[in-house]
Motif scaffolding. Structure first.
Motif, PDB file in Angstrom:
ATOM      1  N   GLN A 174     -44.645  99.057   5.804  1.00  0.00           N
ATOM      2  CA  GLN A 174     -43.596  98.135   6.293  1.00  0.00           C
ATOM      3  C   GLN A 174     -44.032  97.378   7.542  1.00  0.00           C
TER       4      GLN A 174
ATOM      5  N   SER B 211     -37.488  93.515  13.695  1.00  0.00           N
ATOM      6  CA  SER B 211     -36.531  92.920  12.749  1.00  0.00           C
ATOM      7  C   SER B 211     -36.513  93.653  11.418  1.00  0.00           C
ATOM      8  N   ILE B 212     -37.538  94.463  11.148  1.00  0.00           N
ATOM      9  CA  ILE B 212     -37.663  95.146   9.853  1.00  0.00           C
ATOM     10  C   ILE B 212     -37.108  96.564   9.971  1.00  0.00           C
ATOM     11  N   GLU B 213     -36.113  96.863   9.123  1.00  0.00           N
ATOM     12  CA  GLU B 213     -35.443  98.170   9.216  1.00  0.00           C
ATOM     13  C   GLU B 213     -36.446  99.331   9.076  1.00  0.00           C
ATOM     14  N   GLY B 214     -37.385  99.194   8.125  1.00  0.00           N
ATOM     15  CA  GLY B 214     -38.356 100.268   7.894  1.00  0.00           C
ATOM     16  C   GLY B 214     -39.247 100.499   9.113  1.00  0.00           C
TER      17      GLY B 214
ATOM     18  N   VAL C 154     -38.252  99.978  12.258  1.00  0.00           N
ATOM     19  CA  VAL C 154     -37.399 100.645  13.252  1.00  0.00           C
ATOM     20  C   VAL C 154     -37.328 102.139  12.947  1.00  0.00           C
ATOM     21  N   GLN C 155     -37.166 102.475  11.666  1.00  0.00           N
ATOM     22  CA  GLN C 155     -37.099 103.896  11.275  1.00  0.00           C
ATOM     23  C   GLN C 155     -38.416 104.603  11.585  1.00  0.00           C
TER      24      GLN C 155
ATOM     25  N   TYR D  58     -34.087  99.851  18.362  1.00  0.00           N
ATOM     26  CA  TYR D  58     -33.095  99.333  17.422  1.00  0.00           C
ATOM     27  C   TYR D  58     -33.582  98.051  16.757  1.00  0.00           C
ATOM     28  N   GLN D  59     -32.806  97.624  15.737  1.00  0.00           N
ATOM     29  CA  GLN D  59     -33.198  96.463  14.941  1.00  0.00           C
ATOM     30  C   GLN D  59     -32.717  95.185  15.636  1.00  0.00           C
ATOM     31  N   SER D  60     -33.601  94.223  15.765  1.00  0.00           N
ATOM     32  CA  SER D  60     -33.206  92.930  16.352  1.00  0.00           C
ATOM     33  C   SER D  60     -34.229  91.866  15.939  1.00  0.00           C
TER      34      SER D  60
END
Ligand SMILES: C[S@@+](CC[C@H](N)C(=O)[O-])C[C@H]1O[C@@H](n2cnc3c(N)ncnc32)[C@H](O)[C@@H]1O
Length: 282
Positions: free
Chosen positions: A89, A143-146, A148-149, A166-168
């Motif tokens: 990701q 910006s990519i959720e994966g 951030v995780q 966090y996501q931004s």
């Protein structure tokens, strides 16, 4: 017939056509399969791994032969002093990005620091800084959720409490600071490759996502946005530091100056290539 560690390591010859680090790649794969470190392999060259271990090693060697990056095969990559999980990701952390970490540690000597890592990916930059400076407060966004995780998993594995993730979309979700809550440092290794660059079809980057690599036709879209917006989020005398391509330094310095930064300078990486530009708010 059972094969020894030394014989299996000699398979590195098969990787010479696709990798500049064939011997190292082979050691990393065999060490991963045997769950030992590379020194162990040198110490026990005549050890004979079990047949299943040899079979697994051969499968992984085949994946490497097809071009897959070692870090994606074994799932981790060393960065600074940390061992970080990686994922398709986002970018595999690169050694040259350690220059951003070094430079940030050099320019900010005060014990108190609020620092923001834009496009954190695996969390590499923020986590390295947090590990060196337990009193600093780090914010890291992607910006990519994966991504951030992944960064959050790495934060937990590294047991670092002084980082929030966090996501931004760049600054979008970052609270507009009022006096006293702005950042002392903003650091970013954004995507900076030109769309259509032929290097995107070669080597490890073929397995990494465009979102981590490409930024518009000139490669400068993200850098331009970050440099223009950063002034609203920095304390007076705060610094912005960005990584960029080695041919982008003059353009990036111009963007810093146009945005009102002073003391604008470029640092070279271990290969003596322009890699990091920084500037200070007056
Ligand atoms: C070159 S990678 C750097 C990753 C990590 N900081 C490192 O140095 O290994 C760029 C990162 O920026 C993220 N990114 C791309 N566009 C973004 C955006 N609009 N807002 C926030 N992050 C973004 C990508 O998902 C990717 O993780």
């Amino acid at each position: 017939m059972m094969e020894s560690v030394a014989t299996l390591l000699a398979r590195s010859d098969s990787l010479l056509q696709i990798s500049e680090s064939a011997a190292l790649d082979t050691e990393l794969l065999l060490a991963y399969v045997l769950n030992v470190d590379r020194t162990w392999l040198k110490t026990w060259p005549s050890h004979q791994p079990a047949a299943e271990q040899t079979a697994t090693f051969e499968q992984l060697l085949l994946r490497r032969l097809k071009g897959e990056p070692i870090a994606f095969i074994i799932g981790t990559q060393g960065f600074w002093t940390l061992d970080l999980n990686v994922s398709p990701q986002t970018l595999i952390p690169r050694p040259e990005t350690e220059l951003l970490v070094e430079t940030a540690l050099e320019i900010w000597k005060l014990p108190i620091c609020r620092a923001l890592d834009l496009g954190t990916g695996s969390g590499a930059i923020a986590l390295a800084l947090a590990s060196e400076r337990p009193n600093w407060q780090l914010t890291a966004v992607d910006s990519i959720e994966g991504a951030v995780q992944l960064a959050e998993i790495n934060r937990q594995n590294c047991q670092l409490e002084n980082v929030e993730i966090y996501q931004s979309d760049w600054f979008r979700e970052i609270p507009k600071p009022d006096g006293g809550s702005k950042y002392h440092l903003i650091i970013s290794n954004p995507p900076y490759i030109e769309a259509g660059d032929p290097h995107l079809q070669q080597g490890d980057v073929r397995f990494e996502p465009e979102s981590a690599l490409v930024s518009g036709l000139d490669g400068l879209h993200a850098l331009t946005h970050i440099i223009r917006c950063a002034t609203d989020y920095l304390e007076p005398t705060g610094w912005l530091l960005v990584e960029h391509g080695y041919q982008q330094a003059a353009d990036v310095r111009d963007l810093f100056s146009a945005a009102g930064f002073t003391s604008v300078q470029t640092e070279v990486d271990l290969n003596f290539l322009d890699r990091v530009t920084l500037g200070c708010l007056p």
